[in-house]
Design a protein around this motif. Structure first.
Motif, PDB file in Angstrom:
ATOM      1  N   GLN A 190       0.832  -1.205   0.000  1.00 41.74           N
ATOM      2  CA  GLN A 190       0.000   0.000   0.000  1.00 41.74           C
ATOM      3  C   GLN A 190       0.867   1.256   0.000  1.00 41.74           C
ATOM      4  O   GLN A 190       0.531   2.252  -0.652  1.00 41.74           O
ATOM      5  N   LEU A 191       1.982   1.232   0.707  1.00 42.78           N
ATOM      6  CA  LEU A 191       2.889   2.382   0.731  1.00 42.78           C
ATOM      7  C   LEU A 191       3.432   2.664  -0.664  1.00 42.78           C
ATOM      8  O   LEU A 191       3.434   3.816  -1.120  1.00 42.78           O
ATOM      9  N   LEU A 192       3.889   1.618  -1.354  1.00 44.19           N
ATOM     10  CA  LEU A 192       4.438   1.797  -2.696  1.00 44.19           C
ATOM     11  C   LEU A 192       3.350   2.195  -3.694  1.00 44.19           C
ATOM     12  O   LEU A 192       3.581   3.036  -4.574  1.00 44.19           O
ATOM     13  N   ALA A 193       2.152   1.623  -3.544  1.00 43.56           N
ATOM     14  CA  ALA A 193       1.051   1.954  -4.446  1.00 43.56           C
ATOM     15  C   ALA A 193       0.626   3.407  -4.270  1.00 43.56           C
ATOM     16  O   ALA A 193       0.402   4.131  -5.254  1.00 43.56           O
ATOM     17  N   ILE A 194       0.522   3.865  -3.032  1.00 46.92           N
ATOM     18  CA  ILE A 194       0.143   5.254  -2.772  1.00 46.92           C
ATOM     19  C   ILE A 194       1.244   6.196  -3.234  1.00 46.92           C
ATOM     20  O   ILE A 194       0.981   7.272  -3.785  1.00 46.92           O
ATOM     21  N   SER A 195       2.502   5.792  -3.045  1.00 43.97           N
ATOM     22  CA  SER A 195       3.628   6.599  -3.511  1.00 43.97           C
ATOM     23  C   SER A 195       3.564   6.775  -5.026  1.00 43.97           C
ATOM     24  O   SER A 195       3.764   7.881  -5.554  1.00 43.97           O
ATOM     25  N   TYR A 196       3.266   5.691  -5.741  1.00 42.20           N
ATOM     26  CA  TYR A 196       3.149   5.746  -7.203  1.00 42.20           C
ATOM     27  C   TYR A 196       2.004   6.670  -7.627  1.00 42.20           C
ATOM     28  O   TYR A 196       2.157   7.504  -8.524  1.00 42.20           O
ATOM     29  N   GLN A 197       0.851   6.538  -6.975  1.00 39.03           N
ATOM     30  CA  GLN A 197      -0.296   7.368  -7.337  1.00 39.03           C
ATOM     31  C   GLN A 197      -0.063   8.832  -6.969  1.00 39.03           C
ATOM     32  O   GLN A 197      -0.555   9.735  -7.639  1.00 39.03           O
ATOM     33  N   LEU A 198       0.678   9.059  -5.901  1.00 38.06           N
ATOM     34  CA  LEU A 198       1.000  10.425  -5.499  1.00 38.06           C
ATOM     35  C   LEU A 198       1.894  11.089  -6.544  1.00 38.06           C
ATOM     36  O   LEU A 198       1.686  12.257  -6.910  1.00 38.06           O
ATOM     37  N   LEU A 199       2.880  10.360  -7.045  1.00 36.92           N
ATOM     38  CA  LEU A 199       3.729  10.863  -8.121  1.00 36.92           C
ATOM     39  C   LEU A 199       2.903  11.143  -9.375  1.00 36.92           C
ATOM     40  O   LEU A 199       3.068  12.176 -10.037  1.00 36.92           O
ATOM     41  N   LYS A 200       2.007  10.216  -9.682  1.00 34.02           N
ATOM     42  CA  LYS A 200       1.134  10.368 -10.840  1.00 34.02           C
ATOM     43  C   LYS A 200       0.263  11.619 -10.698  1.00 34.02           C
ATOM     44  O   LYS A 200       0.025  12.345 -11.663  1.00 34.02           O
TER      45      LYS A 200
END
Length: 261
Positions: free
Chosen positions: A102-112
């Motif tokens: 979830q941390l990596l997924a949210i990090s990716y979406q935050l960058l997006k």
């Protein structure tokens, strides 16, 4: 300069509608696709595919290094998530793995999301995202034990809401959506479908139709969004008239845009 996310259950037509909406509506919209469509749409054009593939992989790698920032931004949520794992007696390898996922997924979406913001500022257009930051909420519920998710999901939604995205929530026939999804994923037999749904942590009750009721359950999760005043929500009951769906979405987005001025 809004950021709009098309949301709905898997197979409902988020990508299909968002792509056609950006192509057929006025020139005031810019589309940023999700992982699958972002790459597959350009396989026939090798140079474009290679460029977009490298760009997508770069964003994934950057998300790993951006994770500490995401953790700070969503600190209350991750603290609550870790606490729920202990309180609800779910401290095991899968829970720990899911927390980091979830941390990596949210990090990716935050960058997006930041890229979408830059795109909006540069082009002065409304940016449409297929599966963006708001979808992180649905992803969290999908992959997380229900008791743990109920304990801390409000923390995640309240933080996501601060980014002020607009949600276009698509509602349609769940039987058609689930059939379309499983066909797309190559999951044609009941055994492989049930294995996926079990992995997705749906509520364990006796279903007459496990797949259909699972999709209905997922569709109900999107109705948590209106409880938050910072998230503008547009509901779209999909009908067979394709052009009417697009016209309605464009009209509602223009209305939201005028209200924000």
């Amino acid at each position: 300069m809004m950021i709009v996310e098309f949301l709905g259950v898997p197979g409902i037509g988020k990508t299909y509608l968002s792509k056609n909406f950006s192509e057929l509506s006025s020139q005031n919209f810019k589309l940023i696709l999700g992982q699958r469509e972002y790459l597959d749409s350009y396989k026939s054009v090798n140079k474009i595919y290679l460029f977009r593939f490298l760009k997508f992989r770069f964003t994934q790698i950057a998300a790993v290094f951006f994770a500490p920032v995401a953790f700070i931004v969503f600190y209350e949520f991750f603290y609550s998530f870790a606490k729920a794992i202990i309180v609800k007696k779910r401290l095991n390898f899968n829970s720990i793995k899911n927390l980091f996922y979830q941390l990596l997924a949210i990090s990716y979406q935050l960058l997006k999301h930041f890229f979408a913001k830059l795109e909006a500022l540069h082009t002065k257009k409304t940016v449409i995202i297929d599966e963006g930051l708001l979808y992180s909420y649905i992803r969290f519920i999908t992959f997380t034990d229900r008791k743990v998710a109920n304990y801390c999901k409000s923390k995640l939604l309240s933080r996501i809401s601060l980014f002020g995205n607009v949600a276009v929530i698509l509602k349609g026939d769940v039987a058609i959506a689930s059939a379309r999804f499983f066909k797309r994923e190559g999951l044609c037999d009941i055994k492989s479908q049930d294995a996926l749904l079990n992995k997705w942590h749906f509520t364990r009750v006796q279903y007459n139709d496990f797949v259909k009721d699972s999709w209905n359950e997922m569709q109900s999760w999107f109705y948590d969004f209106p409880s938050n005043p910072f998230i503008k929500v547009i509901y779209v009951d999909l009908i067979n008239d394709f052009s009417e769906n697009l016209t309605y979405i464009e009209r509602q987005l223009k209305k939201v845009g005028n209200d924000q001025k």
